[in-house]
Write a protein that holds these residues in place. Structure first.
Motif, mmCIF file in Angstrom:
data_model
loop_
_atom_site.group_PDB
_atom_site.id
_atom_site.type_symbol
_atom_site.label_atom_id
_atom_site.label_comp_id
_atom_site.label_asym_id
_atom_site.label_seq_id
_atom_site.Cartn_x
_atom_site.Cartn_y
_atom_site.Cartn_z
ATOM 1 N N ASN A 1 127.086 -61.109 -20.823
ATOM 2 C CA ASN A 1 126.848 -59.729 -20.429
ATOM 3 C C ASN A 1 128.128 -59.089 -19.902
ATOM 4 O O ASN A 1 128.461 -57.965 -20.264
ATOM 5 N N GLN B 1 119.773 -59.530 -11.118
ATOM 6 C CA GLN B 1 119.918 -58.691 -12.310
ATOM 7 C C GLN B 1 120.618 -57.389 -11.949
ATOM 8 O O GLN B 1 121.487 -56.908 -12.683
ATOM 9 N N LYS C 1 119.340 -58.875 -22.552
ATOM 10 C CA LYS C 1 118.467 -59.951 -22.073
ATOM 11 C C LYS C 1 118.679 -61.284 -22.762
ATOM 12 O O LYS C 1 118.525 -62.332 -22.166
ATOM 13 N N GLU C 2 118.993 -61.250 -24.047
ATOM 14 C CA GLU C 2 119.109 -62.506 -24.797
ATOM 15 C C GLU C 2 120.521 -63.098 -24.715
ATOM 16 O O GLU C 2 120.803 -64.100 -25.344
ATOM 17 N N ASP D 1 119.932 -55.876 -27.970
ATOM 18 C CA ASP D 1 119.211 -56.073 -26.712
ATOM 19 C C ASP D 1 119.001 -54.779 -25.945
ATOM 20 O O ASP D 1 117.973 -54.592 -25.313
ATOM 21 N N ASN D 2 119.981 -53.908 -25.941
ATOM 22 C CA ASN D 2 119.819 -52.638 -25.255
ATOM 23 C C ASN D 2 120.846 -51.620 -25.715
ATOM 24 O O ASN D 2 121.996 -51.631 -25.292
ATOM 25 N N SER E 1 117.832 -62.531 -18.758
ATOM 26 C CA SER E 1 116.425 -62.226 -18.463
ATOM 27 C C SER E 1 115.812 -63.244 -17.511
ATOM 28 O O SER E 1 114.773 -62.990 -16.923
#
Lengths: 370, 252
Positions: free
Chosen positions: B98, B157, B91-92, A229-230, B150
């Motif tokens: 996260n 965010q 994002k996914e 993703d990053n 996302s």
């Protein structure tokens, strides 16, 4: 406090539920197939397809680890299964008289095939994974072709002095009279014990699913998806990019190797042709993964099964076969990726789960009243 | 005692001296601002501090330890975490995942334990879930734990990025324009959150910001960069009233 506890709780069980559905699907399909075989409904032609089917499913699931989860495009997946096949086959043929228990020998052959492919994947991954996107795809494609061509010039024989290897011909192996030739260059391996069957294939699929799904849902899997993703952000929170890229790539290669070793044992003689281990095959597996949905393990299994069976089922239509096949390909792609279709599927799922909920409770819940 | 000591830090890109002879000393627990016009080299300083770029000259001392020239992941392990000017979330992954990625080096277990789902895996995962929810609560994001990152609105965010950085348990937190794109209400809320984070986690924070209300509201000290060089350094009040600084921002 209470709601939070419930939330983490449901997330966890939802996860487990999804896993169980995936495993359950495989087992149900297995049982149906077994019943069809026992009752004699299944044609011989279909029976012959069962082992290749398992092979394609494992290939699709393992490639999804590289393409869907790690997010790197690899076009060389067939190359790793080629490594697994020939290493596994060499082991089986040379150990034919030493280990007489067929299942143990087969199990070891698959394990050694997987290990060999994993090591090759690791060695290739170290330089190759520095590249990204198109460049990585091109290099993996080349690696796959190199593996296939190297296998096609190898002559390998065995006698009491051990293994002999050559790249010229059978004569240059200098075998003793009692020695046997295992790999005969372009003619491939011969004299393999045909140990593979549908049941072992299903077990192998379940093991593959177990490894891939549990990896995805662990700390390491999250790190791999974070890299996808990053990359820069993943590095900034202390994730070792090289380590996790290599982990995903070599696990994927090892599973392809296991699949290859399994597939090879379905035949007495097998060689590395362009169709079975070249880029054609790599791209076909990639088609399974993309149509099934990147990162969607269950989807790639279903796509692999449908797209393997289709050409066989359409055989009666002779020249229209490929036409219909490609139309179905396009249809599947639209169904998976067009925003409208996704919306429709979501609506359908919501309707179904809503109905189930209503049936379960009978009385309208607070949610529905709102 | 200074938690971060940077001396004579310089880097050139081709003929351009992007950061020239940069010095900064940040006291433990401080809320420090780094300001300057666009293109002054502020983000480059962050990239130097976090090892994205290797400096041509100078030293970076974090908590008495020289971390000059180390790799990004090593610097993160030493205790510097950051956010990005253009948001970089996973994002996914969900909001909670996260933060759990941020906890990657804080709570660990071997790969094999994860694949075999051994008790150590279950224990560590449970701890990770609890800890991540705790962090999300600080930023009022715990209700969205299962949302895909996302799908969060912009302001959230930005908050999630801070939560993820905090999960790595840093000594120094670098925030790159945390209020960019926020409306005045959100900015005000963010100011409170940043101060709360500093007090709650006993953190030192260095932030880049263009919003002068935020900067003057929470930063005790400022450094002004212009054309890669330090223009002025000191207490917020003094710096903002310095004619040189006004000139750099508004022109003559």
């Amino acid at each position: 406090m209470k709601t939070e506890k419930k939330k983490t709780g449901t997330l966890f069980t939802a996860n487990t539920k999804q896993l169980m559905i995936t495993y359950g699907m495989v087992i149900v399909v297995y049982l149906i197939c077994e019943i069809c075989i026992l009752t004699g409904v299944m044609s011989n032609q279909m029976k012959g397809l069962l082992v290749p089917l398992c092979y394609y499913v494992i290939m699709a699931v393992s490639l999804n680890l590289t393409v869907g989860i790690l997010g790197e495009l690899s076009l060389g997946h067939a190359g790793f299964s080629c490594v697994g096949l020939f290493v596994g086959a060499t082991f089986s043929v040379s150990m034919k008289d030493v280990i007489t228990v067929p299942y143990l020998r087969f199990f070891l052959a698959i394990l050694i095939g997987a290990l060999a492919a994993g090591v090759i994947g690791l060695l290739i991954g170290i330089p190759v994974l520095r590249l990204r996107g198109d460049y990585l795809a091109i290099v993996t494609l080349a690696v796959c072709e190199i593996i296939k061509n190297v296998v096609n010039v190898i002559y390998l024989g065995k006698d009491s002095a051990g293994l002999h290897i050559s790249t010229k011909d059978t004569a240059s192996l200098n075998l003793e009279e009692t020695g046997t030739v295992i790999i005969k260059g372009p003619q491939g391996v011969s004299g393999m014990p045909s140990d593979a069957n549908f049941t072992i294939g299903i077990i192998l699929i379940l093991i593959t699913l177990f490894i891939v799904l549990n990896l995805i849902h662990s700390r390491d899997g999250r790190a791999i998806m974070a890299i996808r993703d990053n990359l820069i952000a993943a590095e900034s929170v202390g994730i070792n990019i090289t380590k996790y890229k290599l982990m995903a790539f070599s696990v994927s290669a090892a599973l392809a190797g296991a699949a290859g070793a399994f597939y090879g044992h379905n035949y007495q003689t097998i060689n590395a042709t362009t169709n079975s281990f070249g880029y054609n095959m790599s791209i076909m597996i990639l088609v399974f993964v993309v149509l099934g949905g990147l990162g969607n393990i269950r989807g790639s299994m279903i796509a692999a099964v449908i797209l393997t069976l289709l050409p066989e089922l359409l055989r009666d239509l002779s020249e229209y076969r490929l036409l219909i096949y490609s139309i179905i390909l396009i249809g599947m792609m639209l169904l998976n990726w067009s925003p409208k279709a996704i919306e429709w599927k979501k609506g359908l799922a919501a309707k179904l789960s809503g109905k189930r909920q209503a049936m379960k409770e009978k009385k309208p819940s607070a949610k529905e009243v709102q | 005692m200074a938690i971060l000591d940077v001396t004579n830090l310089s880097i050139s890109f081709g003929g351009l001296r992007a950061v020239d002879n940069f010095n900064i000393s940040i006291e433990e627990g401080a809320l420090y601002g780094l300001i300057g016009p666009n293109g002054a080299g502020k983000t480059t300083v962050f990239n130097l501090l976090t090892g994205v770029y290797k400096p041509n000259e100078g030293h970076i001392i974090l908590d008495g330890k020289d971390i000059t020239g180390k790799k990004t992941i090593e610097i993160n392990k030493e205790g510097i975490a950051r956010t990005f000017q253009n948001i970089r979330l996973f994002k996914e992954l969900t909001v909670q995942e996260n933060v759990m990625v941020g906890l990657h080096n804080e709570i660990t277990y071997p790969t094999l334990a994860g694949i075999l789902k051994l008790p150590s895996y279950r224990r560590a995962e449970k701890e990770m879930r609890e800890k991540s929810i705790e962090l999300l609560k600080v930023f009022d994001l715990d209700q969205e734990a299962d949302t895909l990152a996302s799908n969060l609105p912009y302001g959230k965010q930005r908050k999630l990025e801070i939560a993820r950085a905090l999960a790595t348990n840093p000594k120094l937190l670098l925030l790159d324009e945390p209020a960019a794109g926020m409306n005045p209400n959100e900015t005000l809320e963010l100011m409170n959150t940043i101060q709360f984070v500093r007090d709650q986690f006993k953190m030192t924070i260095l932030l880049i910001e263009h919003d002068m209300k935020l900067v003057s509201g929470i930063c005790s000290k400022l450094t002004v960069l212009n054309f890669g060089q330090v223009l002025c350094q000191g207490d917020t009040e003094e710096v903002l009233n310095n004619p040189e600084v006004v000139k750099a921002y508004l022109g003559e």
